[in-house]
Design an enzyme around this catalytic site. Structure first.
Site, short mmCIF file in Angstrom:
data_model
loop_
_atom_site.label_atom_id
_atom_site.label_comp_id
_atom_site.label_asym_id
_atom_site.label_seq_id
_atom_site.Cartn_x
_atom_site.Cartn_y
_atom_site.Cartn_z
N ASP A 30 0.86 -1.19 0.00
CA ASP A 30 0.00 0.00 0.00
C ASP A 30 0.89 1.23 0.00
OD1 ASP A 30 -2.02 2.07 0.82
OD2 ASP A 30 -3.27 0.28 1.05
N GLU A 154 -15.09 -9.86 -5.44
CA GLU A 154 -15.29 -10.36 -4.08
C GLU A 154 -16.76 -10.33 -3.72
OE1 GLU A 154 -16.36 -8.37 -1.48
OE2 GLU A 154 -16.25 -6.39 -2.43
N LEU A 156 -17.92 -10.51 -0.19
CA LEU A 156 -17.68 -10.56 1.25
C LEU A 156 -18.69 -9.67 1.97
CD1 LEU A 156 -13.79 -10.13 1.23
CD2 LEU A 156 -15.10 -12.27 1.21
N LYS A 157 -19.30 -10.21 3.00
CA LYS A 157 -20.18 -9.41 3.86
C LYS A 157 -19.36 -8.87 5.02
CE LYS A 157 -23.10 -12.70 4.79
NZ LYS A 157 -22.62 -13.82 3.98
N GLU A 158 -19.41 -7.58 5.22
CA GLU A 158 -18.73 -7.02 6.39
C GLU A 158 -19.32 -7.63 7.65
OE1 GLU A 158 -17.66 -2.88 6.60
OE2 GLU A 158 -18.25 -2.59 4.50
N LEU A 260 -34.60 -9.57 3.78
CA LEU A 260 -36.02 -9.20 3.79
C LEU A 260 -36.41 -8.45 5.05
CD1 LEU A 260 -38.05 -12.18 2.27
CD2 LEU A 260 -37.27 -10.09 1.17
N SER A 262 -37.09 -5.22 7.18
CA SER A 262 -37.33 -3.79 7.00
C SER A 262 -36.51 -3.01 8.02
CB SER A 262 -38.82 -3.48 7.16
OG SER A 262 -39.26 -3.86 8.46
N CYS A 270 -20.50 -0.78 -0.12
CA CYS A 270 -20.80 -1.55 -1.33
C CYS A 270 -22.14 -1.19 -1.97
CB CYS A 270 -20.75 -3.05 -1.02
SG CYS A 270 -19.11 -3.65 -0.59
N LYS A 273 -22.76 2.49 -3.40
CA LYS A 273 -21.82 2.78 -4.49
C LYS A 273 -22.08 1.91 -5.71
CE LYS A 273 -17.62 1.24 -3.74
NZ LYS A 273 -17.39 0.18 -4.75
#
EC number: 1.1.1.22
Length: 472
Positions: A30, A154, A156-158, A260, A262, A270, A273
């Site tokens: 990085d 990817e 990926l779920k945070e 599903l 509410s 994600c 954006k």
């Protein structure tokens, strides 16, 4: 295998740590010196359950290292992942500037054939642009090293990224049909072989279809959320309970229960954006994406609808009111404040003169930065925000409790103590955490999403006109 990850954000760190965990030698590169310094010192710049332990274990084993040395990183990896950010531009399209800069950086230092993998979420056609950037840079150098560009989005779920990576539902690989592309496919198959031992999870397709798949998946999930929120708003008007409706439709295997619920709308890095970027791609391609436009509009309105529940009860002028906010991150198990609904809700309350006492189990530092940024032109409002150290501290002396994020620690509070802490037993629940009967028994007024409100016949007066109080 020797792998290089360019970009140590959420996707890059999870990808690097997980690939190291199965035995690969992984270099994470990085340009952000501060971020690399944190990682080299044993810290971690994001919150993701299990990630720090995974990084620590693989650093100690010598399979994972962090550096700002791009030439060394390019030399190290036979497969190089680009996992940098793609922030939205002013027109809503994804900004792939960082991706193309990473591609040029690779081309500036490569000395042999490389498999270049787009792991960043990018618009359809970005792989072609990456290939063109690499080719131009090699031509400028007067060299002709071979390469291929592969798309490997990817999913990926945070909050559950480690499990998602190590036990994926699917692995999508997009490669070219030429000889270099086939070699790239073989290398990716070798890399992901440990994840396919029980059954084949890898799906091979052309590059553009792979790029499209990522946007389509996130947009479909966002559409489910917005559709459920729209149903929730209608359920309130017609006297239905959206939780009963959710169970009724979710039991259909063609629909299922996921996404599903509410609430106050989706957020994060994600969905907002990616939906916006896919809609923009439609505009640029001459195809109107009317459903995606509606998905975004419903999501924008949802925080406002939740705010209106508060103002309908307490009035538009909230001067002197104190609200306890439970939950700031856009979802549990993360400190991500990007597009978090809490930001809009807090801004709405402050704009009406209220004070806010806010608590989140892990996102306090990020929330402070985000809300300070939101209110930089309104210092008087910022002075009315207090970040506190516990849920009880937030509730103490507040006129009402506002639940925005469904952290586990909020799901079963001591209601007797909570009632003693609050000035009045008034809860606005944006995540439908509680059962109405339990709140009624505890003597609370309870307003949630898509379900009948609980309003005791003799609700405690908290100093407002009763015209805002609907008795059911």
């Amino acid at each position: 295998m020797k792998i290089t990850i360019i970009g140590t954000g959420y996707v890059g760190l999870v990808t690097g740590a997980c690939l190291a965990e199965i035995g690969n030698e992984v270099a994470c590169i990085d340009i952000d010196e501060k971020k690399i310094a944190v990682l080299q010192s044993g810290g971690i710049p994001i919150h993701e359950p299990g990630l720090k332990e995974l990084i620590d274990r693989n650093r100690a084993a010598g399979r994972l290292w962090f550096s700002t040395d791009l030439p060394a990183g390019v030399a190290h990896g036979s497969v190089l992942f680009i996992a940098v950010g793609t922030p939205p531009g002013e027109d809503g399209s994804a900004d792939v500037g960082y991706v193309l800069a990473a591609a040029r950086g690779i081309a500036s230092h490569m000395r042999e054939f490389k498999v270049i993998v787009n792991k960043s979420t990018v618009p359809v056609g970005t792989a072609d642009r990456v290939a063109a950037s690499v080719r131009r840079e090699l031509e400028n150098r007067g060299v002709s090293y071979g390469f291929t560009v592969v798309s490997n989005p990817e999913f990926l779920k945070e909050g559950a990224a480690i499990q998602d990576f190590m036990r994926p539902d699917r692995i999508v690989i997009g490669n070219a049909d030429d000889e270099a592309g086939q070699f790239g496919r073989e290398q990716m198959a070798r890399l992901y072989k440990p994840f396919n031992r029980n059954h084949e999870r890898t799906m091979y397709m052309d590059v553009r279809s792979a790029e499209f798949t990522k946007y389509a998946a996130n947009s479909m999930l966002a559409a489910r959320i917005s559709f459920m929120n729209e149903l929730s708003n209608l359920a309130e008007r017609v006297g239905a309970d959206i939780e009963s409706v959710r169970r009724g439709i979710g039991s259909d295997p063609r629909i299922g229960y996921d996404f599903l619920y509410s609430g106050v709308g989706y957020g994060g890095s994600c969905f907002p954006k990616d939906v916006q970027a896919l809609a923009r791609t439609g505009v640029e391609s001459g195809a109107s994406m009317r459903i995606l436009d509606a998905v975004q509009e419903v999501n924008r309105q949802q925080s406002e609808i939740f705010t209106s529940k508060i103002t309908n009860r307490l009035g538009e002028r909230l001067n002197g009111r104190v609200f306890a906010i439970w939950g700031l991150a856009f979802k549990p198990n993360t400190d991500d404040m990007r597009e978090a609904p809490s930001r809009t809700i807090i801004s709405n309350l402050l704009a009406r003169g209220a004070r806010v006492k806010a608590y989140d189990p892990v996102a306090m530092e990020e929330a402070d930065k985000a809300i300070t940024s939101d209110l930089q032109s309104s210092p008087d409002q910022l002075m009315r925000v207090e970040f506190v150290g516990s849920a009880d501290e937030a509730a103490a002396g507040a006129d009402a409790l506002v639940i925005v994020t469904e952290w586990k620690e909020f799901k079963m509070p001591n209601f007797q103590r909570l009632r003693e802490l609050l000035k009045a037993p008034l809860i606005f629940d944006g995540r439908n955490l509680y059962e109405a009967d339990a709140l009624a028994s505890a003597g609370f007024e309870y307003y949630c999403m898509g379900r009948p409100a609980v309003v005791p016949a003799r609700a405690r007066d908290i100093g407002h006109e009763t015209s805002h109080l609907e008795i059911r």
